[in-house]
Design a protein around this motif. Structure first.
Motif, PDB file in Angstrom:
ATOM      1  N   ILE A  69       0.834  -1.208   0.000  1.00 37.34           N
ATOM      2  CA  ILE A  69       0.000   0.000   0.000  1.00 37.34           C
ATOM      3  C   ILE A  69       0.866   1.254   0.000  1.00 37.34           C
ATOM      4  CG2 ILE A  69      -1.704   1.307   1.337  1.00 37.34           C
ATOM      5  CD1 ILE A  69      -2.800  -1.349   2.345  1.00 37.34           C
ATOM      6  N   LEU A  70       1.997   1.205   0.715  1.00 36.71           N
ATOM      7  CA  LEU A  70       2.880   2.366   0.802  1.00 36.71           C
ATOM      8  C   LEU A  70       3.625   2.630  -0.496  1.00 36.71           C
ATOM      9  CD1 LEU A  70       4.417   1.890   4.378  1.00 36.71           C
ATOM     10  CD2 LEU A  70       2.670   3.545   3.671  1.00 36.71           C
ATOM     11  N   HIS A  71       3.883   1.563  -1.274  1.00 34.10           N
ATOM     12  CA  HIS A  71       4.633   1.718  -2.525  1.00 34.10           C
ATOM     13  C   HIS A  71       3.896   0.999  -3.653  1.00 34.10           C
ATOM     14  CE1 HIS A  71       7.993   3.380  -0.253  1.00 34.10           C
ATOM     15  NE2 HIS A  71       7.899   2.356   0.573  1.00 34.10           N
ATOM     16  N   PRO A  72       2.762   1.552  -4.089  1.00 37.22           N
ATOM     17  CA  PRO A  72       1.966   0.881  -5.130  1.00 37.22           C
ATOM     18  C   PRO A  72       2.620   0.869  -6.502  1.00 37.22           C
ATOM     19  CG  PRO A  72       1.090   3.074  -4.675  1.00 37.22           C
ATOM     20  CD  PRO A  72       2.160   2.837  -3.652  1.00 37.22           C
ATOM     21  N   ASP A  73       3.663   1.711  -6.679  1.00 42.14           N
ATOM     22  CA  ASP A  73       4.323   1.813  -7.974  1.00 42.14           C
ATOM     23  C   ASP A  73       5.674   1.101  -8.003  1.00 42.14           C
ATOM     24  OD1 ASP A  73       5.468   3.544  -6.167  1.00 42.14           O
ATOM     25  OD2 ASP A  73       5.883   5.108  -7.645  1.00 42.14           O
ATOM     26  N   LYS A  74       5.908   0.222  -7.047  1.00 42.50           N
ATOM     27  CA  LYS A  74       7.194  -0.464  -6.975  1.00 42.50           C
ATOM     28  C   LYS A  74       7.008  -1.956  -6.731  1.00 42.50           C
ATOM     29  CE  LYS A  74       9.816   3.499  -5.182  1.00 42.50           C
ATOM     30  NZ  LYS A  74      10.627   4.010  -4.049  1.00 42.50           N
ATOM     31  N   GLY A  75       7.920  -2.741  -7.313  1.00 40.44           N
ATOM     32  CA  GLY A  75       7.974  -4.159  -7.018  1.00 40.44           C
ATOM     33  C   GLY A  75       8.728  -4.391  -5.720  1.00 40.44           C
ATOM     34  N   ASP A 123      16.294  -0.805  -9.487  1.00 40.19           N
ATOM     35  CA  ASP A 123      15.123   0.002  -9.835  1.00 40.19           C
ATOM     36  C   ASP A 123      13.843  -0.798  -9.574  1.00 40.19           C
ATOM     37  OD1 ASP A 123      13.322   1.798 -10.802  1.00 40.19           O
ATOM     38  OD2 ASP A 123      13.899   1.573 -12.922  1.00 40.19           O
ATOM     39  N   LEU A 124      13.221  -0.551  -8.430  1.00 37.25           N
ATOM     40  CA  LEU A 124      12.020  -1.297  -8.048  1.00 37.25           C
ATOM     41  C   LEU A 124      10.818  -0.947  -8.923  1.00 37.25           C
ATOM     42  CD1 LEU A 124      12.316  -1.106  -4.139  1.00 37.25           C
ATOM     43  CD2 LEU A 124      13.155  -2.882  -5.686  1.00 37.25           C
ATOM     44  N   SER A 125      10.808   0.256  -9.488  1.00 33.23           N
ATOM     45  CA  SER A 125       9.691   0.650 -10.347  1.00 33.23           C
ATOM     46  C   SER A 125       9.660  -0.161 -11.638  1.00 33.23           C
ATOM     47  CB  SER A 125       9.752   2.143 -10.663  1.00 33.23           C
ATOM     48  OG  SER A 125      10.939   2.456 -11.377  1.00 33.23           O
ATOM     49  N   SER A 126      10.806  -0.710 -12.043  1.00 31.15           N
ATOM     50  CA  SER A 126      10.858  -1.518 -13.263  1.00 31.15           C
ATOM     51  C   SER A 126      10.173  -2.868 -13.068  1.00 31.15           C
ATOM     52  CB  SER A 126      12.313  -1.730 -13.697  1.00 31.15           C
ATOM     53  OG  SER A 126      12.997  -2.561 -12.758  1.00 31.15           O
ATOM     54  N   GLU A 131       0.145  -0.853 -11.721  1.00 31.58           N
ATOM     55  CA  GLU A 131       0.302  -0.063 -10.498  1.00 31.58           C
ATOM     56  C   GLU A 131      -0.810  -0.371  -9.489  1.00 31.58           C
ATOM     57  OE1 GLU A 131       0.643   4.617  -9.128  1.00 31.58           O
ATOM     58  OE2 GLU A 131       1.379   4.003 -11.116  1.00 31.58           O
ATOM     59  N   GLY A 132      -0.364  -0.709  -8.291  1.00 28.29           N
ATOM     60  CA  GLY A 132      -1.294  -0.999  -7.206  1.00 28.29           C
ATOM     61  C   GLY A 132      -1.952  -2.367  -7.289  1.00 28.29           C
ATOM     62  N   ASP A 137       7.915  -9.923  -7.689  1.00 25.09           N
ATOM     63  CA  ASP A 137       8.692 -10.071  -6.456  1.00 25.09           C
ATOM     64  C   ASP A 137       9.937 -10.872  -6.791  1.00 25.09           C
ATOM     65  OD1 ASP A 137       6.657  -8.788  -5.122  1.00 25.09           O
ATOM     66  OD2 ASP A 137       5.758 -10.623  -4.329  1.00 25.09           O
ATOM     67  N   LEU A 138      11.098 -10.286  -6.518  1.00 30.91           N
ATOM     68  CA  LEU A 138      12.357 -10.995  -6.757  1.00 30.91           C
ATOM     69  C   LEU A 138      12.896 -11.531  -5.436  1.00 30.91           C
ATOM     70  CD1 LEU A 138      14.328  -8.767  -9.326  1.00 30.91           C
ATOM     71  CD2 LEU A 138      12.693 -10.618  -9.759  1.00 30.91           C
ATOM     72  N   TYR A 139      13.151 -12.818  -5.410  1.00 24.14           N
ATOM     73  CA  TYR A 139      13.743 -13.458  -4.241  1.00 24.14           C
ATOM     74  C   TYR A 139      15.186 -13.818  -4.588  1.00 24.14           C
ATOM     75  CZ  TYR A 139       8.909 -13.783  -2.695  1.00 24.14           C
ATOM     76  OH  TYR A 139       7.627 -13.482  -2.326  1.00 24.14           O
TER      77      TYR A 139
END
Length: 286
Positions: A69-75, A123-126, A131-132, A137-139
């Motif tokens: 919820i805090l970062h809806p534009d990031k992975g 770059d988490l936005s990539s 969005e949202g 998710d990278l492990y």
């Protein structure tokens, strides 16, 4: 801890003072580096990195998830390191758990900018798909196979190489009226997008022994250190993170000098990794 006699300790410290280490290297010279990619078929990307007698493995697994919820534009990216009990005697019992946690946190700070993700070198936005709604998710898992010093730098290099080997499945998004306008995500089994590692940094650790500092310290050299500063630097020479270990304090002017040296040395290290990655990919393609 490495058991050394007083004569051996004096030999190591004296060699560093004279810019001739016990294995013939200068203070700012790395050990031989070798790289292998694609060593874990089940992973989206993987790599093995050897620096001298230190050997580590990194793997990347990509799974579709939902942004916070805090970062809806990031992975999201999570990093975990495991130290094999057979890699060094000190890793037996709880020793491996403590070091695994320490290395995981250090990589998190240097590559992801801490828990908040602010200042992330990756770059988490990539990683966002919708969005949202959906993201990758990278492990990232690291394994210390053999330990002879400079684990953090070796693990960061393995992560960078594994990410360069990572293929993210292509995603097709469509809107279906039957699902109240909720997007449907179709993950391709055949098409993959190469992960962009241009901003992913390397980590250079400067280990202070006596009045001097060295790069790529062996376990024997680390046993003689008073403190160490690890600096993550990307291809553009930008500082992405910094962490310190060791009880001895450092004057701010010394830290600034160490950062300057790390920036210079990092560019040589990145060029070395680039050539090793290219060679490893050529072997894998054969």
């Amino acid at each position: 801890m490495v058991g050394l006699s007083e004569g051996e300790k004096h030999f190591i410290r004296g060699g560093i003072a004279q810019d001739l280490r016990f294995d013939g290297r200068t203070r700012l010279q790395f050990r031989a580096v070798t790289v292998e990619t694609g060593i874990i078929p089940q992973a989206n990307g993987s790599a093995r990195v050897r620096m001298g007698a230190t050997e580590v493995i990194a793997s990347v697994k990509a799974e579709l998830g939902k942004p916070t919820i805090l970062h809806p534009d990031k992975g999201k990216v999570s990093i975990y390191v495991d130290c094999s009990p057979t890699s060094a005697p000190m890793f037996e019992g709880r020793g491996s758990e403590e070091l695994s946690s320490e290395l995981s946190v250090a990589l998190q700070r240097c590559l992801l900018g801490g828990k908040s993700g602010a200042g992330a070198a990756i770059d988490l936005s990539s990683l966002i798909v919708i969005e949202g709604k959906a993201c990758w998710d990278l492990y990232i898992d690291g394994l210390v196979v053999s330990s002879d010093g400079n684990l953090l730098d070796a693990l960061a290099a393995a992560v960078k190489v594994a990410l360069s080997d990572t293929g993210i499945p292509k995603v097709n998004v469509s809107v279906n009226a039957e699902t109240d306008g909720e997007p449907e995500v179709d993950i391709s089994d055949d098409e993959f997008l190469q992960f962009d590692t241009s901003s992913v940094p390397v980590i250079v650790t400067l280990t202070k022994v006596g009045k001097h500092y060295i790069v790529d310290a062996s376990s024997e050299e680390e046993s003689q250190m008073s403190s160490a500063v690890s600096v993550s630097v990307n291809r553009r020479g930008q500082i992405c993170g910094l962490t310190k270990r060791g009880g001895a304090g450092l004057d701010p002017s010394v830290i600034l000098d160490m950062i300057s040296v790390a920036k210079h040395v990092s560019q040589r290290f990145i060029s070395l990794l680039d050539s090793e990655i290219a060679a490893a990919e050529a072997v894998e393609a054969e």
